[in-house]
Design a protein around this motif. Sequence first.
Motif, mmCIF file in Angstrom:
data_model
loop_
_atom_site.group_PDB
_atom_site.id
_atom_site.type_symbol
_atom_site.label_atom_id
_atom_site.label_comp_id
_atom_site.label_asym_id
_atom_site.label_seq_id
_atom_site.Cartn_x
_atom_site.Cartn_y
_atom_site.Cartn_z
ATOM 1 N N SER A 31 -38.678 -56.887 23.749
ATOM 2 C CA SER A 31 -40.103 -57.204 23.823
ATOM 3 C C SER A 31 -40.300 -58.634 23.341
ATOM 4 N N GLY A 32 -41.160 -59.373 24.033
ATOM 5 C CA GLY A 32 -41.424 -60.751 23.657
ATOM 6 C C GLY A 32 -40.318 -61.686 24.096
ATOM 7 N N GLY A 33 -40.311 -62.881 23.492
ATOM 8 C CA GLY A 33 -39.261 -63.842 23.772
ATOM 9 C C GLY A 33 -39.375 -64.562 25.096
ATOM 10 N N ARG A 34 -40.536 -64.556 25.726
ATOM 11 C CA ARG A 34 -40.675 -65.250 27.009
ATOM 12 C C ARG A 34 -40.604 -66.765 26.811
ATOM 13 N N THR A 35 -40.184 -67.442 27.864
ATOM 14 C CA THR A 35 -40.230 -68.901 27.912
ATOM 15 C C THR A 35 -41.514 -69.270 28.636
ATOM 16 N N ILE A 36 -42.374 -70.039 27.979
ATOM 17 C CA ILE A 36 -43.711 -70.270 28.541
ATOM 18 C C ILE A 36 -43.946 -71.739 28.885
ATOM 19 N N PHE A 37 -44.751 -71.921 29.939
ATOM 20 C CA PHE A 37 -45.196 -73.231 30.404
ATOM 21 C C PHE A 37 -46.725 -73.137 30.545
ATOM 22 N N PRO A 38 -47.457 -73.419 29.487
ATOM 23 C CA PRO A 38 -48.911 -73.183 29.507
ATOM 24 C C PRO A 38 -49.667 -73.948 30.580
ATOM 25 N N LEU A 39 -49.188 -75.138 30.978
ATOM 26 C CA LEU A 39 -49.916 -75.959 31.936
ATOM 27 C C LEU A 39 -49.527 -75.673 33.386
ATOM 28 N N LEU A 45 -52.425 -69.512 23.826
ATOM 29 C CA LEU A 45 -50.976 -69.370 23.794
ATOM 30 C C LEU A 45 -50.550 -67.913 23.678
ATOM 31 N N THR A 46 -51.312 -67.115 22.968
ATOM 32 C CA THR A 46 -51.012 -65.682 22.926
ATOM 33 C C THR A 46 -51.136 -65.071 24.318
ATOM 34 N N ASP A 47 -52.173 -65.479 25.045
ATOM 35 C CA ASP A 47 -52.328 -64.991 26.418
ATOM 36 C C ASP A 47 -51.137 -65.408 27.288
ATOM 37 N N VAL A 48 -50.650 -66.653 27.111
ATOM 38 C CA VAL A 48 -49.511 -67.105 27.903
ATOM 39 C C VAL A 48 -48.253 -66.316 27.512
ATOM 40 N N CYS A 49 -48.058 -66.099 26.215
ATOM 41 C CA CYS A 49 -46.884 -65.336 25.770
ATOM 42 C C CYS A 49 -46.886 -63.910 26.315
ATOM 43 N N GLU A 50 -48.070 -63.388 26.597
ATOM 44 C CA GLU A 50 -48.174 -62.038 27.158
ATOM 45 C C GLU A 50 -48.393 -62.065 28.669
#
Length: 362
Positions: free
Chosen positions: A223-231, A281-286
Amino acid sequence: MARGASRHRKTGIARDLGSTPSPSSPSSSDVALGTGGLIVLAASAILGLSLWHFGLQDTAAASDNPAMPNQATQKTAQLPLPPDKSSTRFSVARGNRCNIQVAPNFLSSGEVSYLLELIQRTGGWEASRTGGAQFEVPAGADSGDFPRTVNRDPVVHRIEKRIAEATGIPIHTDEDMLSFARIRSRGKDIRGGHFPPFGLHHESDTRPNRARTILVYLDAATSGGRTIFPLCGTPAADPVIMERRRLFEHALGEQWGERATGYRRHVGIDPKMDHPFNEFLTDVCESRDGYASTPEVGTAIMWDSTSRGTNEPYNLTWHAGCNVVDGTKIILQKFKELPFPERPSEYAGYRRKEYMPYRPTQ
């Protein structure tokens, strides 16, 4: 002019800069941005996904006596070579506007197991100097058995060649060798565990010549640990979502460092603060906004730090690793740079002596 977030002068929000310690960051030197939401990491040693680099300054010292194998060779001599059943087919990942590409099975299961065993046989893992016990690197990564073994290992060489083919940048000594990290959870008390513990960075942070990156998952968190690119999220119909993205992009643009700052391009965020950016950022992580890559063993993602053909910075690919909520995540990264003769004159020779390159000795 670079694509993506514009290079803003440090005006407006950035006028409020001031020193503020961040309890959630391994850095001891942080600077608050705006109303206290963004924290600029004044010490770019905080790595996020830019892992601890390791290599060998003098590979000739691997063995004083050619007739006597060194310790690293003895430890790994019995590892059976896995078959090359991988795939180098990358395709554009769905739901992103930044040409982020994905390749399932970039490493075969046999290759993944081989690499993990290689690390264990050369000393295992140790806490990193920046991320502590939650962000481990191979033991002796900068001077021990591990870099000597990497430089002469046939499977590592196979992977380096595969990465060179995928990125279009050949193997050369003007870039760092492969990097590895084992990442553990920082708990679930803050935002249910969905936050980037090391902040965000652009891959050109203190390394303006980085052109392309490949990240491969060797172990996937449950669970979790995603690699995120918010833009990098695709356009949304909701104007509130688009405005939130615009404000975040503007805030990152204000922190885009040029030569005077050592090309510092890293921001940290205290996840405990009640701020719209943290909610974003929480929204992006999810996976509710931006673009997020969910770890899958053997899968690789690739993104650009510069625009292909122009070598201008591609500012949209700010990224981060989200907190591992459950389980453990292990990643391999290769930061591809153009050879020195092909680099823009602005960056020619920049930090040349600091590389820990891959020098195959097989």
